[in-house]
Design a protein around this motif. Structure first.
Motif, PDB file in Angstrom:
ATOM      1  N   VAL A   1       0.834  -1.203   0.000  1.00 41.22           N
ATOM      2  CA  VAL A   1       0.000   0.000   0.000  1.00 41.22           C
ATOM      3  C   VAL A   1       0.871   1.256   0.000  1.00 41.22           C
ATOM      4  O   VAL A   1       0.603   2.217  -0.738  1.00 41.22           O
ATOM      5  CB  VAL A   1      -0.956  -0.014   1.213  1.00 41.22           C
TER       6      VAL A   1
ATOM      7  N   TYR B   1       2.330   1.605  -3.474  1.00 35.87           N
ATOM      8  CA  TYR B   1       1.347   2.108  -4.434  1.00 35.87           C
ATOM      9  C   TYR B   1       1.053   3.594  -4.210  1.00 35.87           C
ATOM     10  O   TYR B   1       0.722   4.307  -5.171  1.00 35.87           O
ATOM     11  CB  TYR B   1       0.043   1.312  -4.324  1.00 35.87           C
ATOM     12  N   SER B   2       1.151   4.052  -2.966  1.00 35.70           N
ATOM     13  CA  SER B   2       0.878   5.466  -2.701  1.00 35.70           C
ATOM     14  C   SER B   2       1.905   6.389  -3.331  1.00 35.70           C
ATOM     15  O   SER B   2       1.653   7.585  -3.468  1.00 35.70           O
ATOM     16  CB  SER B   2       0.824   5.714  -1.183  1.00 35.70           C
TER      17      SER B   2
ATOM     18  N   ASN C   1       0.936  12.292  -4.436  1.00 36.26           N
ATOM     19  CA  ASN C   1      -0.341  11.902  -3.819  1.00 36.26           C
ATOM     20  C   ASN C   1      -0.478  12.458  -2.408  1.00 36.26           C
ATOM     21  O   ASN C   1      -1.580  12.830  -1.981  1.00 36.26           O
ATOM     22  CB  ASN C   1      -0.455  10.380  -3.789  1.00 36.26           C
TER      23      ASN C   1
ATOM     24  N   THR D   1     -10.864   5.083  -5.010  1.00 41.48           N
ATOM     25  CA  THR D   1     -10.143   3.954  -5.612  1.00 41.48           C
ATOM     26  C   THR D   1     -10.961   3.253  -6.681  1.00 41.48           C
ATOM     27  O   THR D   1     -10.481   3.050  -7.803  1.00 41.48           O
ATOM     28  CB  THR D   1      -9.733   2.955  -4.518  1.00 41.48           C
TER      29      THR D   1
ATOM     30  N   PHE E   1      -6.131   4.847  -7.972  1.00 45.63           N
ATOM     31  CA  PHE E   1      -5.598   3.827  -7.075  1.00 45.63           C
ATOM     32  C   PHE E   1      -4.436   4.368  -6.236  1.00 45.63           C
ATOM     33  O   PHE E   1      -4.275   3.988  -5.079  1.00 45.63           O
ATOM     34  CB  PHE E   1      -5.144   2.607  -7.886  1.00 45.63           C
ATOM     35  N   GLY E   2      -3.620   5.218  -6.801  1.00 42.53           N
ATOM     36  CA  GLY E   2      -2.517   5.794  -6.042  1.00 42.53           C
ATOM     37  C   GLY E   2      -3.008   6.657  -4.902  1.00 42.53           C
ATOM     38  O   GLY E   2      -2.519   6.558  -3.761  1.00 42.53           O
TER      39      GLY E   2
ATOM     40  N   ALA F   1      -4.537   4.501  -2.210  1.00 47.98           N
ATOM     41  CA  ALA F   1      -3.512   3.917  -1.341  1.00 47.98           C
ATOM     42  C   ALA F   1      -3.004   4.945  -0.333  1.00 47.98           C
ATOM     43  O   ALA F   1      -2.704   4.611   0.819  1.00 47.98           O
ATOM     44  CB  ALA F   1      -2.361   3.377  -2.184  1.00 47.98           C
ATOM     45  N   THR F   2      -2.909   6.199  -0.745  1.00 47.02           N
ATOM     46  CA  THR F   2      -2.488   7.251   0.182  1.00 47.02           C
ATOM     47  C   THR F   2      -3.509   7.434   1.300  1.00 47.02           C
ATOM     48  O   THR F   2      -3.141   7.616   2.468  1.00 47.02           O
ATOM     49  CB  THR F   2      -2.306   8.568  -0.580  1.00 47.02           C
TER      50      THR F   2
ATOM     51  N   ALA G   1      -5.388   5.085   2.377  1.00 49.19           N
ATOM     52  CA  ALA G   1      -5.233   3.901   3.225  1.00 49.19           C
ATOM     53  C   ALA G   1      -4.083   4.079   4.207  1.00 49.19           C
ATOM     54  O   ALA G   1      -4.170   3.651   5.366  1.00 49.19           O
ATOM     55  CB  ALA G   1      -5.011   2.663   2.355  1.00 49.19           C
ATOM     56  N   VAL G   2      -2.989   4.693   3.768  1.00 48.94           N
ATOM     57  CA  VAL G   2      -1.874   4.983   4.670  1.00 48.94           C
ATOM     58  C   VAL G   2      -2.326   5.936   5.775  1.00 48.94           C
ATOM     59  O   VAL G   2      -1.982   5.769   6.948  1.00 48.94           O
ATOM     60  CB  VAL G   2      -0.685   5.572   3.887  1.00 48.94           C
TER      61      VAL G   2
END
Length: 311
Positions: free
Chosen positions: A52, A55-56, A74, A272, A278-279, A282-283, A285-286
């Protein structure tokens, strides 16, 4: 085997210790028992977290089949996202409301169900049953009940009250989602509180009654301190669960009206899978992981102040 005489100056040979001692065998057995869990954590927790974060730092366009490195772009977009502030506000409101209502109601039910009354087992089963019901089925049923012409407004109309459109009014949408989630999971915390209450020594209550302490003071001075570890556990479980809520929002309100019920997980889903960013997803999600980790760490540190056994 050579015998050593009393007059022989040579020392007796030392016996060589076996490699597989009892301590080493116990250690190996412990590692073997823990290995599946460690492998599972590495494969299903640590590796996805690393991916993750990786991907970010990229922008992944599935439709164009491109995967480009963007560095901190991102994260810069995260800081400049004007919608994110309202999303975080809705997330905080949902989490705070869920924790307050869930823990308060669970503790109240546990205290009531801890009494020696006829039919108390049936009531315990009744209050716990929503926990084992399918989440989607539970949410769909409540979605019908909360419609403008649904069962709740129909019941209110019988007594001359015109109910609002619960899921489409900004003032009631978040409250409705919180109530649905509270009724779904309050039984789990109730069982945990009930187990903790049954572990409090009865001798303490008897001594307090002899000293003339009223029921409220007994609850505040005896019950709450002794069940404080369970309060810490349930608060951590409830807060972490509130930050992961998705199905209720997706089924009941789809984040609306506006973004009043768009919590962080649902916003992550929108970015997403609906907008194919998607990038940036993922950010987000972080960011979610950082929030959960910080809140859990803060609660764990507060145990030394509020948890009775840690003082």
């Amino acid at each position: 085997m050579a015998l050593v005489h009393d007059g022989d100056p040579r020392p007796a040979p030392e016996q060589r210790r076996p490699f597989w001692t009892i301590a080493r065998r116990d250690s190996l057995a412990g590692f073997l028992f823990a290995a599946p869990q460690l492998v599972g954590i590495g494969v299903f927790v640590l590796l996805p977290l690393a991916l993750v974060f990786w991907y970010s730092l990229h922008e992944w366009n599935v439709l164009a089949n491109t995967f480009n490195y963007t560095g901190t772009q991102n994260y810069e977009q995260l800081l400049n996202d004007t919608t994110l502030a309202r999303v975080l506000g809705a997330t905080a409101l949902f989490s705070a409301g869920l924790v307050v209502f869930n823990l308060s109601l669970a503790l109240l039910l546990a205290v009531l169900l801890n009494q020696r009354l006829a039919g108390i087992t049936v009531l315990r089963t009744l209050f716990f049953s929503p926990v084992v019901v399918s989440l989607v089925a539970w949410t769909i049923v409540w979605g019908f009940l909360l419609q403008h012409n649904g069962g709740i407004n129909g019941t209110l109309a019988l007594v001359g009250i015109e109910g609002p459109n619960w899921l489409r009014s900004p003032g009631t949408a978040m409250l409705s989602v919180i109530v649905v989630q509270v009724f779904k999971n309050v039984g789990l915390n109730m069982i945990l509180f009930l187990a903790a209450l049954q572990g409090v020594p009865r001798e303490l209550y008897e001594a307090a009654r002899i000293d003339g302490a009223p029921a409220w003071r007994q609850f505040r001075r005896i019950t709450l301190p002794l069940i404080s570890p369970t309060i810490l556990l349930t608060s951590i479980i409830t807060i972490v669960g509130s930050l992961q809520v998705f199905a209720q929002i997706a089924v009941l309100t789809q984040g609306g009206p506006g973004v009043s019920t768009t919590v962080l997980v649902y916003y992550l889903y929108q970015q997403t899978f609906q907008f194919h960013r998607f990038g940036y997803g993922a950010t987000l999600a972080v960011l979610l992981f950082a929030i959960v980790a910080l809140l859990t760490l803060a609660q764990w540190q507060l145990r030394k102040r509020f948890v009775f056994h840690e003082q």
